[in-house]
Motif scaffolding. Sequence first.
Motif: not given
Length: 234
Positions: A18-23, A195-199
């Motif tokens: 959820e933290k790495r592969f959402s959004r 890190g940008f994409y995950r944020a």
Amino acid sequence: MKGQEWYQATEVAEEYDEKRFSRGGRLIDRREKQAVLDALGPVEDKRVLEIACGTGRFTVMLAERGADITGLDISGPMLQEGRQKAKQSGVDDHLEFMRGDAARLPFPDDHFDAVFAMRFFHLADTPAKFLTEMARVAKDQVFFDTFNRFSTRSLYNWLLPMGSRLYGSSEVDGLVEGAGLHLADSEHDFVVPYGFYRAVPDWVAGPFRKGDTAIGRTPLGRPLASVSYWDARV
């Protein structure tokens, strides 16, 4: 191995995907899965080992495509997440999850057609040992990714809780040769670091990814890429 205790925490395993592969992280997930599929090719009835399989993102995907696959990881909670994912996908009887140490693989020589590791070598304290073990149990192919030293990743790597081991291409060449392998192919991607994409949300990540991909097609693509995928052969 960096983060060994951190990855074995139950709460980390439960929240990992959820933290790495959402959004915007969904773009990373899709790209990594495509890199694995492109490298391994048709996997039906192929015997495959995934090193540091974590929550089984790739293990389950390849089992769904008919691979005879084993996922190995040192974290019990991560493996439990993978088993649940396999059960939900209906492939829990088509794969095997094992807890083990990648530096001492419990398999004979040339046991697998292909061995691969994703999101692993950036944590490796002794990468030569790990790659040599992967090569030992592989009959044909070894595939892995690295984070690159001379890239945007280096701009914020020191801010990360565990940091990452960053690699230059000459270091990877030396590791591949030292493991008795030869490099068959490589791909280089993500000028904008993970890190940008995950944020950011999807609607922000999408346009940035288009621009990122466009830069990747130019001569600047390889030197600026923060991630490389390495396809080596025995």
